[in-house]
Design a protein around this motif. Structure first.
Motif, mmCIF file in Angstrom:
data_model
loop_
_atom_site.group_PDB
_atom_site.id
_atom_site.type_symbol
_atom_site.label_atom_id
_atom_site.label_comp_id
_atom_site.label_asym_id
_atom_site.label_seq_id
_atom_site.Cartn_x
_atom_site.Cartn_y
_atom_site.Cartn_z
ATOM 1 N N VAL A 13 18.726 -11.166 -34.169
ATOM 2 C CA VAL A 13 18.787 -12.418 -34.953
ATOM 3 C C VAL A 13 18.255 -13.593 -34.141
ATOM 4 C CG1 VAL A 13 20.360 -14.054 -36.030
ATOM 5 C CG2 VAL A 13 20.593 -11.623 -36.496
ATOM 6 N N ARG A 14 18.643 -13.610 -32.814
ATOM 7 C CA ARG A 14 18.142 -14.723 -31.973
ATOM 8 C C ARG A 14 16.613 -14.665 -31.860
ATOM 9 N NH1 ARG A 14 22.808 -13.725 -28.927
ATOM 10 N NH2 ARG A 14 21.648 -12.373 -27.475
ATOM 11 N N LEU A 15 16.134 -13.431 -31.697
ATOM 12 C CA LEU A 15 14.667 -13.306 -31.659
ATOM 13 C C LEU A 15 14.032 -13.803 -32.963
ATOM 14 C CD1 LEU A 15 14.370 -9.779 -29.978
ATOM 15 C CD2 LEU A 15 13.733 -11.973 -28.966
ATOM 16 N N ARG A 16 14.715 -13.395 -34.104
ATOM 17 C CA ARG A 16 14.214 -13.842 -35.392
ATOM 18 C C ARG A 16 14.231 -15.374 -35.495
ATOM 19 N NH1 ARG A 16 14.233 -11.204 -40.164
ATOM 20 N NH2 ARG A 16 13.712 -9.402 -38.886
ATOM 21 N N GLU A 17 15.347 -15.952 -35.053
ATOM 22 C CA GLU A 17 15.445 -17.421 -35.095
ATOM 23 C C GLU A 17 14.402 -18.078 -34.189
ATOM 24 O OE1 GLU A 17 20.246 -17.794 -35.998
ATOM 25 O OE2 GLU A 17 19.426 -18.252 -34.011
ATOM 26 N N ARG A 31 9.560 -21.084 -33.774
ATOM 27 C CA ARG A 31 8.154 -21.223 -33.366
ATOM 28 C C ARG A 31 7.251 -21.431 -34.586
ATOM 29 N NH1 ARG A 31 9.541 -17.111 -29.788
ATOM 30 N NH2 ARG A 31 8.577 -15.516 -31.144
ATOM 31 N N MET A 32 7.589 -20.661 -35.674
ATOM 32 C CA MET A 32 6.801 -20.854 -36.887
ATOM 33 C C MET A 32 6.936 -22.274 -37.419
ATOM 34 S SD MET A 32 7.522 -17.280 -38.849
ATOM 35 C CE MET A 32 6.707 -17.814 -40.347
ATOM 36 N N ARG A 33 8.154 -22.818 -37.362
ATOM 37 C CA ARG A 33 8.357 -24.204 -37.829
ATOM 38 C C ARG A 33 7.587 -25.191 -36.953
ATOM 39 N NH1 ARG A 33 14.898 -23.683 -38.692
ATOM 40 N NH2 ARG A 33 14.846 -22.475 -40.643
ATOM 41 N N GLU A 34 7.706 -24.951 -35.624
ATOM 42 C CA GLU A 34 6.972 -25.855 -34.726
ATOM 43 C C GLU A 34 5.459 -25.766 -34.966
ATOM 44 O OE1 GLU A 34 10.189 -25.724 -31.037
ATOM 45 O OE2 GLU A 34 8.228 -24.742 -30.868
ATOM 46 N N LYS A 45 -3.283 -18.481 -42.381
ATOM 47 C CA LYS A 45 -3.215 -17.254 -43.178
ATOM 48 C C LYS A 45 -2.868 -16.039 -42.324
ATOM 49 C CE LYS A 45 -6.313 -18.547 -46.952
ATOM 50 N NZ LYS A 45 -7.616 -18.292 -47.607
ATOM 51 N N SER A 46 -3.505 -15.959 -41.143
ATOM 52 C CA SER A 46 -3.197 -14.826 -40.248
ATOM 53 C C SER A 46 -1.752 -14.860 -39.789
ATOM 54 C CB SER A 46 -4.152 -14.852 -39.061
ATOM 55 O OG SER A 46 -3.985 -16.051 -38.321
ATOM 56 N N ALA A 47 -1.246 -16.114 -39.491
ATOM 57 C CA ALA A 47 0.155 -16.238 -39.062
ATOM 58 C C ALA A 47 1.100 -15.834 -40.192
ATOM 59 C CB ALA A 47 0.434 -17.671 -38.622
ATOM 60 N N VAL A 48 0.755 -16.249 -41.429
ATOM 61 C CA VAL A 48 1.603 -15.872 -42.569
ATOM 62 C C VAL A 48 1.601 -14.365 -42.765
ATOM 63 C CG1 VAL A 48 1.791 -16.023 -45.071
ATOM 64 C CG2 VAL A 48 1.445 -18.090 -43.721
ATOM 65 N N ASN A 49 0.427 -13.752 -42.611
ATOM 66 C CA ASN A 49 0.363 -12.287 -42.743
ATOM 67 C C ASN A 49 1.210 -11.580 -41.687
ATOM 68 O OD1 ASN A 49 -1.379 -12.342 -44.970
ATOM 69 N ND2 ASN A 49 -3.175 -12.581 -43.640
ATOM 70 N N SER A 50 1.106 -12.121 -40.431
ATOM 71 C CA SER A 50 1.925 -11.519 -39.360
ATOM 72 C C SER A 50 3.410 -11.699 -39.638
ATOM 73 C CB SER A 50 1.538 -12.127 -38.019
ATOM 74 O OG SER A 50 1.814 -13.512 -38.022
ATOM 75 N N LEU A 51 3.778 -12.890 -40.166
ATOM 76 C CA LEU A 51 5.186 -13.148 -40.479
ATOM 77 C C LEU A 51 5.674 -12.227 -41.597
ATOM 78 C CD1 LEU A 51 5.356 -17.036 -40.294
ATOM 79 C CD2 LEU A 51 6.506 -15.435 -38.787
ATOM 80 N N THR A 52 4.816 -12.029 -42.608
ATOM 81 C CA THR A 52 5.240 -11.114 -43.683
ATOM 82 C C THR A 52 5.420 -9.687 -43.161
ATOM 83 O OG1 THR A 52 2.895 -10.898 -44.259
ATOM 84 C CG2 THR A 52 4.175 -12.489 -45.512
#
Length: 681
Positions: A640-644, A649-652, A299-306
């Motif tokens: 974009v590279r940073l975003r990717e 990392r999120m996928r991993e 949940k915290s990771a999702v919040n940070s991603l949002t």
């Protein structure tokens, strides 16, 4: 042995008397005969001083178990001193005082010895005169009555009369230890034998009684032998019952130990199962905590991603405003990129929602499994309690059954013994009455025949005299008349005597017949009483048999109840097996669902990789048109590279968390206590 000799010499020296040479020589011979425990002083004429010293030496002696003093011609005072010393001895088991002419004082000393000594088992008093003094023999009998160790007693040739036999009978009524008694060659007679027979009706321990040479009738001897045999049978049955009781107690102890071991094993298995259930519950609580922590981290990771997505969207809007004049191609690329980002964000949101739903489902399943586990625990505890209660009932029923069977057997044996005894008594009484009646009838017939024979002889003599008087020539008339008158008077007197004898014989015969009839009526009455007792015994036997059948019926009902309880236990075990198999199937289905979701995640990963390849292709196709804007696009590409990288990392992280979740579920399923609680066959 040498120590006893030294003690004897020392006591002689202390008493100031000379030791008896023959006694010292006998002690020396006994010492040379290895380690003997028998002191044999047969034929030694012991003085009063020697008897006193020997009594003092034997007070605390711990060597001799047999003391032989036969034919020692002990005086009354010497025997008294010697026996007073033996009163405190605890080792002598056999005492032989044969042929010492013991009388009143000796009998009193023997009575005191029997009262105070608790170790003597065999006493030989043959060829003495204990029965001549009634007071001394009564004291001896009192000691015999209170003695609790003497087993064999020899009183042959002791001049015991019927009064001594009565005293001895009173002692036998109170004594419960003596087994062998020899009373041969005394003068007890009919009265003494009857008193001993009455005593044997109460004494149950005497197994052998010798009564030869006492002027005792054969029927009383037979009755004494029968009572002694009955005592022997009773002792043998008591020994058998004691051995059987010991065997039964041993078997009961073995059964108790086996039950205890079974209960200990059952308690150990229950403790192990409880420990395993506690460990499984702790593991499940730990796994739930880990899952909750992973969920909070996600949940915290999702919040940070949002938040990052919002920041990047704001940056992209600013960059779009700055590069709005770059042209249609750049706008198309931006539109495509925004569409791709939207798609990715939607996909990420969908994945997050699906993961949240899956976690909720897993939590619900875990809660349901824990509830089922608690229900199964409760069912197991209830079945264990029922099993324990049923085992206690079975044990109590078996114990009652054994007690009732033993009591019935004992009562049946006692009833059979009483029935046999009454039959033998009635048969013996009838035989005795028949033999006595036959003897009296024979005696009366012989007396009648003898009286008739005497009267016939007398009549023949009178007839011969009459013929002799008639044969010679006729005497003078006066003499003939006188002879005839004498003959008539003699004949009348003979007729009167014959009538008187016949009347007397008839009266005696009538009296004897009346006595025999009375005896016959008494015998018939005794037979009727015996038959009544037999019928009572048969009634008691039938009652006992009815009770035994009732007990067998109760046993059968209890066995049927136990079988029903066992069938219930089998059904419950089958239900538990079915529940366990159902839970296993549900868990396998959940594992299949998780594997399908994993394959779906792998497909999504492949789609993301394809989109990345398309993005790279589009970037390479538009690279020529964007050369003049490289400075501006480089910054955008770096972003974009940073975003990717962040997306990768999120996928991993998502893949790693999914793998952690999958491993946690697998370990929970594999380490579940349901696999350990499979029913034992």
């Amino acid at each position: 042995m040498e120590e006893f000799r030294r003690t004897y010499l020392r006591l002689c020296k202390e008493a100031g008397t000379e030791p008896q040479e023959s006694l010292v020589a006998q002690l020396h011979e006994t010492r040379s005969a290895a380690s003997s425990v028998r002191l044999d002083l047969t034929g030694q004429s012991l003085t009063v001083e020697s008897c006193c010293v020997l009594g003092r030496a034997l007070q605390k002696d711990n060597l001799f178990t047999e003391l032989v003093l036969s034919d020692c011609m002990l005086s009354e005072e010497g025997a008294k001193l010697l026996l007073s010393g033996l009163c405190s001895n605890t080792m002598v088991k056999v005492l032989d005082l044969k042929g010492n002419n013991l009388r009143g004082a000796g009998a009193e000393a023997l009575g005191k010895l029997l009262v105070r000594n608790k170790a003597l088992q065999r006493l030989v008093l043959e060829w003495n005169a204990l029965g001549m003094w009634e007071d001394g023999f009564s004291i001896f009998c009192e000691g015999l009555a209170s003695n609790s160790s003497l087993i064999q007693l020899d009183l042959r040739n002791n001049q015991i009369n019927h009064q001594g036999a009565a005293e001895l009978a009173l002692a036998l009524k109170r004594n419960s230890v003596l087994q062998h008694l020899d009373l041969r060659w005394n003068n007890m007679g009919l009265l003494g034998s009857r008193s001993l027979l009455d005593a044997l009706q109460q004494n149950r321990t005497l197994l052998q009684l010798e009564m030869a040479g006492n002027n005792v009738p054969s029927d009383i001897l037979k009755a004494i032998a029968q009572s002694v045999d009955h005592n022997a049978d009773r002792t043998s049955t008591l020994r058998e019952s004691r051995t059987r009781a010991q065997v039964l107690t041993k078997e009961i102890q073995i059964l108790k130990e086996e039950k205890g071991r079974q209960m200990l094993g059952l308690m150990e298995t229950i403790d192990k199962q409880r420990d395993e259930m506690g460990r499984s519950s702790r593991n499940s609580s730990i796994q739930l905590g880990q899952l909750q922590e992973a969920l909070s981290e996600r949940k915290s990771a999702v919040n940070s991603l949002t938040a990052k997505l919002q920041m990047t969207e704001a940056a992209l809007t600013l960059s779009e405003q700055k590069v709005s004049n770059l042209g249609e191609l750049l706008t198309k690329v931006k539109l495509e990129k925004t569409e791709l980002m939207d798609r990715q964000s939607r996909d990420m949101k969908k994945q997050l929602e699906e993961s949240v739903q899956r976690e909720g489902k897993l939590l619900k399943e875990v809660n349901s499994l824990s509830e089922k586990n608690l229900q199964l625990k409760n069912k197991l505890e209830e079945s264990e309690r029922r099993c324990k209660v049923q085992q206690d009932q079975m044990f109590s029923v078996k114990q009652e059954l054994t007690n009732s069977t033993a009591e019935l057997k004992l009562r049946l044996a006692q009833a059979e013994e009483r029935l046999d005894m009454e039959k033998r008594r009635s048969k013996q009484a009838l035989e005795d009455m028949d033999s006595l009646r036959q003897k009296e009838v024979d005696h009366v017939n012989r007396h009648l025949e003898e009286s008739e024979r005497a009267l016939q002889d007398r009549i023949l003599k009178l007839e011969g005299q009459r013929l002799q008087l008639e044969e010679p020539p006729p005497p003078p008339m006066q003499e003939v008349s006188r002879v005839k008158a004498a003959m008539v008077t003699e004949r009348a007197q003979a007729d009167e005597d014959l009538g008187r004898v016949r009347a007397q014989v008839r009266l005696e015969e009538q009296e004897r017949l009346s006595g025999l009839e009375e005896k016959l009526r008494g015998a018939r009455q005794a037979r009727d009483e015996a038959q009544g007792r037999c019928t009572q015994q048969k009634q008691t036997i039938s009652d006992l048999q009815a009770r035994a059948t009732q007990h067998t019926i109760e046993m059968d009902s209890l066995r049927r109840r136990i079988d029903e309880m066992q069938q219930d236990l089998v059904g419950k075990e089958q239900e538990k097996l079915a529940e366990v198999t159902r839970v296993r199937v549900e868990l396998q289905e959940q594992i299949g669902h998780l594997q399908a979701e994993r394959t779906a995640q792998s497909g999504l990963k492949e789609k993301v990789a394809a989109l990345e390849r398309e993005m790279k292709a589009l970037v390479s196709s538009h690279r020529d048109t964007l050369l003049d804007k490289e400075s501006e696009l480089s910054s955008l590409q770096e972003r974009v590279r940073l975003r990717e990288g962040e997306i990768q990392r999120m996928r991993e992280d998502e893949a790693q968390r999914a793998s952690f979740l999958h491993n946690a579920i697998l370990t929970y399923v594999q380490g579940s206590p349901l696999t350990h609680y499979s029913p034992k066959k």
